[in-house]
Design an enzyme around this catalytic site. Structure first.
Site, PDB file in Angstrom:
ATOM      1  N   CYS A   1     -40.021 -14.983  14.677  1.00 28.98           N
ATOM      2  CA  CYS A   1     -40.196 -15.843  13.592  1.00 28.98           C
ATOM      3  C   CYS A   1     -41.531 -16.509  13.596  1.00 28.98           C
ATOM      4  O   CYS A   1     -41.896 -17.053  12.534  1.00 28.98           O
ATOM      5  CB  CYS A   1     -38.949 -16.794  13.639  1.00 28.98           C
ATOM      6  SG  CYS A   1     -37.378 -16.171  13.430  1.00 28.98           S
TER       7      CYS A   1
ATOM      8  N   ASN B   1     -32.730 -17.046   6.753  1.00 28.03           N
ATOM      9  CA  ASN B   1     -34.071 -16.895   7.846  1.00 28.03           C
ATOM     10  C   ASN B   1     -34.363 -15.511   7.679  1.00 28.03           C
ATOM     11  O   ASN B   1     -33.820 -14.604   8.134  1.00 28.03           O
ATOM     12  CB  ASN B   1     -33.327 -17.201   9.314  1.00 28.03           C
ATOM     13  CG  ASN B   1     -34.632 -17.224  10.290  1.00 28.03           C
ATOM     14  OD1 ASN B   1     -35.687 -16.681  10.011  1.00 28.03           O
ATOM     15  ND2 ASN B   1     -34.315 -17.648  11.433  1.00 28.03           N
TER      16      ASN B   1
ATOM     17  N   HIS C   1     -41.165 -22.859   8.969  1.00 27.27           N
ATOM     18  CA  HIS C   1     -40.173 -21.791   9.079  1.00 27.27           C
ATOM     19  C   HIS C   1     -38.878 -22.272   8.540  1.00 27.27           C
ATOM     20  O   HIS C   1     -38.204 -23.194   8.993  1.00 27.27           O
ATOM     21  CB  HIS C   1     -40.086 -21.532  10.550  1.00 27.27           C
ATOM     22  CG  HIS C   1     -39.193 -20.325  10.873  1.00 27.27           C
ATOM     23  ND1 HIS C   1     -38.714 -19.031  10.014  1.00 27.27           N
ATOM     24  CD2 HIS C   1     -38.232 -20.181  11.714  1.00 27.27           C
ATOM     25  CE1 HIS C   1     -37.886 -18.331  10.721  1.00 27.27           C
ATOM     26  NE2 HIS C   1     -37.710 -19.095  11.768  1.00 27.27           N
TER      27      HIS C   1
END
Length: 323
Positions: free
Chosen positions: A113, A280, A250
């Site tokens: 990520c 996500n 994020h």
């Protein structure tokens, strides 16, 4: 001094949208349960013919067009992904081919990520080192292909997509008023690698495997790690949270985003949120959120933008950029 300035931006999402209610026939969950714990309402899921390469190439084309450039103007194609089309060659090379680029170089970068933050930082080093003038930085993922669709704690969290920017060398004055990347800080700690990982790989199981996560452990560490690396970026530039025009974190979980913004004393109205519609998307998360805020007119030329991410490893990092 040389600065790496954002010249263009683009994004791409799969056609299929999967809402929280669509999970109710697959696993024991509900829209209320998912929204309350994550802030996610829907996500895009790649269908037949949609891959990390196809999504990444689409986002890249949009970024190049937005920059007013041609693919032949790109010196480096840098792709952040944990879900490549093939073990090798790099999916960046496949995107390079899709774009018709036959010069320069291309490679993948894997930091889960945090991948886009790592990739921007790497691109900035290549530009300031004189090895590339224009770098296409892409974050693209198809995490739906590595999910365990029977695990309700993880399968509801992730989506697919891609975002890209074109970074270009420009002359700066060494001031925080310069356009471009002003500071970047990266961290990793392999002691946490079992908290978020994929349980397979060519060298161990000879399979792709599925994503596994200790959600509470990730949450416990996330806010502290993220804010520490952001504070390091502030210290390096002399800037503060009050100087930030837009905070683009994020997009993993709205509770983590809210807690991070609160700890940094960044006002809620300055935080870009897309987790509700994208879920996500790992390395695609930050560029997708950036592209959304640029497209709707929030982020404008001259704005000071703070980017951050944390991912498996653990890896984490932050970038300060003057748009």
């Amino acid at each position: 001094m040389i600065r790496s300035v954002v010249r263009g931006i683009g994004s791409a999402l799969p056609k299929r949208v999967m809402k929280n209610t669509d999970f109710e026939g697959i696993i024991e969950t509900s829209d209320e349960w998912i929204v309350q714990r994550t802030g996610i309402r829907e996500r895009h899921i790649a269908g037949e013919g949609e891959t990390t390469v196809s999504l990444g190439a689409a986002a890249a084309r949009a970024a190049i067009e937005n920059a007013g450039l041609q693919p032949s103007d790109i010196d480096l194609v840098l792709l952040a992904t944990s879900t490549p089309n093939n073990t090798f060659p790099a999916s960046a090379v496949a995107i390079q081919r899709e774009l018709g680029i036959t010069r320069g170089f291309a490679f993948d970068l894997q930091a889960v990520c945090s991948g886009f933050i790592y990739a921007i930082t790497t691109a900035d080093l290549y530009i300031r080192g004189g090895m590339a003038r224009r770098v296409l930085v892409i974050g693209a993922e198809t995490f739906s292909r590595i999910l365990d669709w029977t695990d309700r704690t993880t399968c509801v969290l992730f989506g697919d997509g891609a975002g890209a920017i074109v970074l270009e060398a420009a002359e700066g004055h060494g001031l925080t008023s310069d356009r471009g990347i002003l500071a970047a800080n990266l961290r990793s700690d392999g002691n946490h690698k079992e908290k978020l990982y994929v349980d397979g790989g060519p060298s161990t199981t000879q399979t792709v495997g599925h994503l596994r996560m200790e959600g509470r452990e990730v949450f416990k560490h996330a806010v502290g790690m993220i804010t520490d690396v952001i504070e390091a970026s502030f210290e390096a530039t002399g800037l503060t949270a009050e100087d930030i025009d837009w905070f683009v974190p994020h997009q993993a979980n709205k509770r983590i985003i809210d807690a991070s913004a609160k700890k940094l004393h960044i006002a809620e109205e300055k935080v870009v949120i897309t987790v509700d519609r994208h879920g996500n998307t790992s390395a695609a998360s930050v560029p997708l959120a950036l592209a959304t805020a640029v497209a709707d007119g929030r982020i404008k030329k001259g704005d000071l933008v703070l980017l951050e991410a944390m991912g498996g490893g653990f890896t984490w990092g932050a970038v300060l950029v003057r748009w």
